[in-house]
Enzyme design. Structure first.
Site, mmCIF file in Angstrom:
data_model
loop_
_atom_site.group_PDB
_atom_site.id
_atom_site.type_symbol
_atom_site.label_atom_id
_atom_site.label_comp_id
_atom_site.label_asym_id
_atom_site.label_seq_id
_atom_site.Cartn_x
_atom_site.Cartn_y
_atom_site.Cartn_z
ATOM 1 N N SER A 68 -16.809 -39.877 1.354
ATOM 2 C CA SER A 68 -16.024 -38.908 2.107
ATOM 3 C C SER A 68 -14.575 -39.340 2.030
ATOM 4 O O SER A 68 -14.277 -40.506 1.737
ATOM 5 C CB SER A 68 -16.482 -38.891 3.574
ATOM 6 O OG SER A 68 -15.561 -38.190 4.397
ATOM 7 N N TYR A 101 -18.962 -43.042 11.482
ATOM 8 C CA TYR A 101 -18.890 -42.334 10.206
ATOM 9 C C TYR A 101 -17.887 -43.006 9.271
ATOM 10 O O TYR A 101 -18.174 -43.240 8.093
ATOM 11 C CB TYR A 101 -18.504 -40.875 10.453
ATOM 12 C CG TYR A 101 -18.651 -39.973 9.258
ATOM 13 C CD1 TYR A 101 -19.898 -39.479 8.880
ATOM 14 C CD2 TYR A 101 -17.538 -39.582 8.516
ATOM 15 C CE1 TYR A 101 -20.039 -38.630 7.792
ATOM 16 C CE2 TYR A 101 -17.668 -38.739 7.431
ATOM 17 C CZ TYR A 101 -18.921 -38.263 7.078
ATOM 18 O OH TYR A 101 -19.042 -37.422 5.990
#
Length: 266
Positions: free
Chosen positions: A148, A161
């Protein structure tokens, strides 16, 4: 060199985690269209699994589906066993599965922390550990970790995350170094905003709050982080993954490739 090129051009068995929707499903379609054998994976009921198999039945390669829970080491081993039974030993591994939870670090639930780290990071390690011996023996393999932009930069309320995705980028680099002499590449794709159903509720919330149309709300959501205020198509991620497994990407390894509209360039 000739043996290498022939091996590159043949069909491969591809395991793609988290491939029942969104980015993972788009990647699966790209590889299936290219003639590869594809193993689909996700937590899906029988009806959804049957629909997925039907959707892929027209492609030239074989396909399979597993609902193994990769939050545990045993679940990762089960997924590998299911894959080998359905399409043979995978020479391409695409670690795409991921979950999200947002909260300030001082309020972050411990169960969510462990769950995110297990699925977004540890599962990728366990699957690589399972599959690398066969790749090394064959002297060919491709590992793609869908990280990401949050593997490169941080955002508030995403401690787990960001920790997992930064860790996944680091793992990718180690795998690239350890396996470079066995013709195995490892790369991370780092998307920013991607046009999937997951962002639609956020767009609708902005539209309601500000009483603007959905397209304006979409541009505002994406443009708050990305200089290029448009989301990436899931197919673009799929095509990049396919390229990284092709003839001309044989020396691309250890890279973290942002597909983020300039987000991480700031």
């Amino acid at each position: 060199m000739r043996e290498f090129v022939v091996q590159q051009n043949q069909s491969h068995s591809v395991l793609i985690t988290g491939s029942t929707s969104g980015i993972g499903l788009a990647i699966a379609h790209c590889f299936a269209r290219a003639g590869h054998h594809v193993m689909l994976h996700g937590l899906a009921d029988n009806e959804t699994a049957d629909a997925l198999r039907a959707a892929f039945a027209g492609y030239p390669g074989n396909q399979g589906f597993s609902s193994a829970d990769i939050a545990s080491e045993a679940g990762c081993a089960q997924l590998v066993a299911d894959t080998r039974e359905a399409i043979g030993n995978p020479s391409i591994l695409i670690n795409n599965a991921g979950i999200q939870h947002t909260a300030a670090a001082h309020e972050f639930p411990s169960d969510k922390w462990h769950q995110i780290l297990s699925i977004n990071l540890s599962a990728s390690f366990f699957l690589c550990r399972e599959l690398l011996p066969a790749m090394r023996a064959a002297r060919w393999g491709r590992i793609i970790n869908v990280a990401s932009v949050h593997g490169l930069v941080a955002s508030e309320n995403k401690s787990a995350y960001c920790a997992a995705k930064h860790g996944l980028v680091g793992l990718t680099k180690v795998l690239a170094l350890e396996n470079a002499d066995h013709n195995i590449t490892a790369n991370a794709i780092c998307p920013g905003w991607v046009e999937t159903p997951l962002i639609q509720p956020q767009i609708e919330h902005i539209a309601r709050e500000q009483q603007i149309d959905l397209e304006t709300a979409r541009a505002e959501l994406v443009g708050a982080k990305q200089p290029m205020a448009r989301a990436t198509s899931p197919d673009a991620i799929g095509e990049l993954a396919l390229y990284l497994c092709g003839d001309f990407a044989g020396t691309i390894t250890g890279a973290a490739l942002p597909v983020d509209g300039g987000w991480s360039a700031q």
